[in-house]
Design a protein around this motif. Structure first.
Motif, PDB file in Angstrom:
ATOM      1  N   ALA A  99       0.812  -1.216   0.000  1.00 52.64           N
ATOM      2  CA  ALA A  99       0.000   0.000   0.000  1.00 52.64           C
ATOM      3  C   ALA A  99       0.843   1.264   0.000  1.00 52.64           C
ATOM      4  N   ASP A 100       2.010   1.232   0.656  1.00 51.66           N
ATOM      5  CA  ASP A 100       2.859   2.419   0.691  1.00 51.66           C
ATOM      6  C   ASP A 100       3.371   2.792  -0.695  1.00 51.66           C
ATOM      7  N   GLU A 101       3.454   1.831  -1.573  1.00 51.72           N
ATOM      8  CA  GLU A 101       3.959   2.069  -2.915  1.00 51.72           C
ATOM      9  C   GLU A 101       2.840   2.309  -3.922  1.00 51.72           C
ATOM     10  N   CYS A 102       1.595   2.204  -3.484  1.00 53.20           N
ATOM     11  CA  CYS A 102       0.452   2.299  -4.384  1.00 53.20           C
ATOM     12  C   CYS A 102      -0.020   3.746  -4.510  1.00 53.20           C
ATOM     13  N   ALA A 103      -0.107   4.218  -5.713  1.00 56.63           N
ATOM     14  CA  ALA A 103      -0.692   5.534  -5.977  1.00 56.63           C
ATOM     15  C   ALA A 103      -2.163   5.325  -6.293  1.00 56.63           C
ATOM     16  N   PRO A 104      -3.007   6.296  -5.940  1.00 60.59           N
ATOM     17  CA  PRO A 104      -4.434   6.154  -6.283  1.00 60.59           C
ATOM     18  C   PRO A 104      -4.612   5.982  -7.794  1.00 60.59           C
ATOM     19  N   ARG A 105      -5.520   5.097  -8.150  1.00 65.12           N
ATOM     20  CA  ARG A 105      -5.833   4.854  -9.567  1.00 65.12           C
ATOM     21  C   ARG A 105      -7.245   5.366  -9.823  1.00 65.12           C
ATOM     22  N   ARG A 106      -7.384   6.241 -10.796  1.00 68.44           N
ATOM     23  CA  ARG A 106      -8.684   6.814 -11.130  1.00 68.44           C
ATOM     24  C   ARG A 106      -9.478   5.818 -11.964  1.00 68.44           C
ATOM     25  N   LEU A 107     -10.741   5.559 -11.548  1.00 66.18           N
ATOM     26  CA  LEU A 107     -11.599   4.603 -12.244  1.00 66.18           C
ATOM     27  C   LEU A 107     -12.585   5.275 -13.196  1.00 66.18           C
ATOM     28  N   THR A 108     -12.845   6.553 -12.998  1.00 69.79           N
ATOM     29  CA  THR A 108     -13.796   7.280 -13.841  1.00 69.79           C
ATOM     30  C   THR A 108     -13.095   8.462 -14.498  1.00 69.79           C
ATOM     31  N   LEU A 109     -13.684   8.943 -15.561  1.00 67.36           N
ATOM     32  CA  LEU A 109     -13.133  10.080 -16.300  1.00 67.36           C
ATOM     33  C   LEU A 109     -14.249  11.048 -16.667  1.00 67.36           C
ATOM     34  N   GLY A 110     -13.901  12.299 -16.882  1.00 72.69           N
ATOM     35  CA  GLY A 110     -14.846  13.261 -17.431  1.00 72.69           C
ATOM     36  C   GLY A 110     -15.330  14.332 -16.488  1.00 72.69           C
ATOM     37  N   ALA A 111     -15.072  14.212 -15.184  1.00 73.24           N
ATOM     38  CA  ALA A 111     -15.588  15.210 -14.246  1.00 73.24           C
ATOM     39  C   ALA A 111     -14.495  16.119 -13.694  1.00 73.24           C
ATOM     40  N   ARG A 112     -13.303  15.617 -13.533  1.00 78.09           N
ATOM     41  CA  ARG A 112     -12.227  16.416 -12.934  1.00 78.09           C
ATOM     42  C   ARG A 112     -11.956  17.652 -13.784  1.00 78.09           C
ATOM     43  N   GLY A 113     -12.056  18.803 -13.123  1.00 75.19           N
ATOM     44  CA  GLY A 113     -11.812  20.074 -13.812  1.00 75.19           C
ATOM     45  C   GLY A 113     -13.012  20.621 -14.550  1.00 75.19           C
ATOM     46  N   GLU A 114     -14.119  19.892 -14.559  1.00 75.68           N
ATOM     47  CA  GLU A 114     -15.337  20.332 -15.235  1.00 75.68           C
ATOM     48  C   GLU A 114     -16.315  20.883 -14.205  1.00 75.68           C
ATOM     49  N   GLU A 115     -16.582  22.157 -14.233  1.00 74.05           N
ATOM     50  CA  GLU A 115     -17.475  22.806 -13.278  1.00 74.05           C
ATOM     51  C   GLU A 115     -18.878  22.217 -13.359  1.00 74.05           C
ATOM     52  N   GLY A 116     -19.394  21.755 -12.211  1.00 69.89           N
ATOM     53  CA  GLY A 116     -20.756  21.225 -12.143  1.00 69.89           C
ATOM     54  C   GLY A 116     -20.895  19.757 -12.485  1.00 69.89           C
ATOM     55  N   ARG A 117     -19.786  19.057 -12.717  1.00 70.42           N
ATOM     56  CA  ARG A 117     -19.838  17.626 -13.043  1.00 70.42           C
ATOM     57  C   ARG A 117     -19.114  16.826 -11.971  1.00 70.42           C
ATOM     58  N   THR A 118     -19.696  15.692 -11.567  1.00 73.58           N
ATOM     59  CA  THR A 118     -19.054  14.800 -10.613  1.00 73.58           C
ATOM     60  C   THR A 118     -19.355  13.350 -10.975  1.00 73.58           C
ATOM     61  N   ASN A 119     -18.457  12.476 -10.605  1.00 74.43           N
ATOM     62  CA  ASN A 119     -18.655  11.030 -10.693  1.00 74.43           C
ATOM     63  C   ASN A 119     -18.497  10.465  -9.288  1.00 74.43           C
ATOM     64  N   GLY A 120     -19.466   9.669  -8.851  1.00 72.60           N
ATOM     65  CA  GLY A 120     -19.358   8.995  -7.572  1.00 72.60           C
ATOM     66  C   GLY A 120     -19.873   9.766  -6.369  1.00 72.60           C
ATOM     67  N   LEU A 121     -20.430  10.950  -6.573  1.00 69.03           N
ATOM     68  CA  LEU A 121     -21.019  11.717  -5.470  1.00 69.03           C
ATOM     69  C   LEU A 121     -22.522  11.793  -5.673  1.00 69.03           C
ATOM     70  N   ALA A 122     -23.266  11.595  -4.593  1.00 66.86           N
ATOM     71  CA  ALA A 122     -24.727  11.708  -4.673  1.00 66.86           C
ATOM     72  C   ALA A 122     -25.105  13.158  -4.933  1.00 66.86           C
ATOM     73  N   ASP A 123     -26.045  13.387  -5.836  1.00 63.55           N
ATOM     74  CA  ASP A 123     -26.481  14.755  -6.120  1.00 63.55           C
ATOM     75  C   ASP A 123     -27.407  15.255  -5.022  1.00 63.55           C
ATOM     76  N   TYR A 124     -27.707  16.535  -5.055  1.00 58.11           N
ATOM     77  CA  TYR A 124     -28.509  17.169  -4.009  1.00 58.11           C
ATOM     78  C   TYR A 124     -29.859  16.475  -3.821  1.00 58.11           C
ATOM     79  N   CYS A 125     -30.547  16.183  -4.913  1.00 58.05           N
ATOM     80  CA  CYS A 125     -31.884  15.569  -4.810  1.00 58.05           C
ATOM     81  C   CYS A 125     -31.815  14.190  -4.152  1.00 58.05           C
ATOM     82  N   ALA A 126     -30.800  13.395  -4.487  1.00 59.40           N
ATOM     83  CA  ALA A 126     -30.649  12.073  -3.875  1.00 59.40           C
ATOM     84  C   ALA A 126     -30.398  12.196  -2.378  1.00 59.40           C
ATOM     85  N   GLN A 127     -29.579  13.159  -1.989  1.00 61.87           N
ATOM     86  CA  GLN A 127     -29.281  13.346  -0.569  1.00 61.87           C
ATOM     87  C   GLN A 127     -30.492  13.881   0.191  1.00 61.87           C
ATOM     88  N   GLU A 128     -31.107  14.912  -0.352  1.00 63.78           N
ATOM     89  CA  GLU A 128     -32.173  15.600   0.364  1.00 63.78           C
ATOM     90  C   GLU A 128     -33.499  14.846   0.338  1.00 63.78           C
TER      91      GLU A 128
END
Length: 115
Positions: free
Chosen positions: A28-57
């Protein structure tokens, strides 16, 4: 919302709007995080893997990804695009200067567009 696989070999988490995984154990000390999804990082208003407001509320669902049983070889995840919802300033009452440190959230008002 970090989660361990059933066998304890992997740790899944959301980082920068993307679902990631790290191996757990002696290497584990030698393991870097591996990204499983693409398309949201750096994109304003887009997420992968987070519940949206309606799902939470409205559904009391606070997770947005689910590793498969038996080691997490597959991961189901929620992909959210809230870029069409305008940001709304919410005063942060827990700081010394609340009007100077407003938080910006994409809040879907009644009758308006939802994610």
């Amino acid at each position: 919302d970090a989660k361990l696989s059933d066998d304890g070999a992997r740790c899944f988490f959301v980082w920068g709007g993307e679902v990631c995984v790290c191996e757990v154990g002696s290497a584990a000390d030698e393991c870097a995080p591996r990204r499983l999804t693409l398309g949201a990082r750096g994109e304003e208003g887009r997420t992968n893997g987070l519940a949206d407001y309606c799902a939470q509320e409205e559904m009391s669902r606070y997770s947005g990804y689910w590793p498969s049983p038996g080691g997490g070889a597959l991961v189901a995840f929620e992909e959210v695009d809230e870029s069409h919802i305008p940001p709304f300033a919410i005063m942060n009452a827990g700081v010394d200067s609340p009007h100077e440190q407003n938080e910006q959230h994409r809040y879907p008002f009644a009758g308006a567009a939802n994610p």
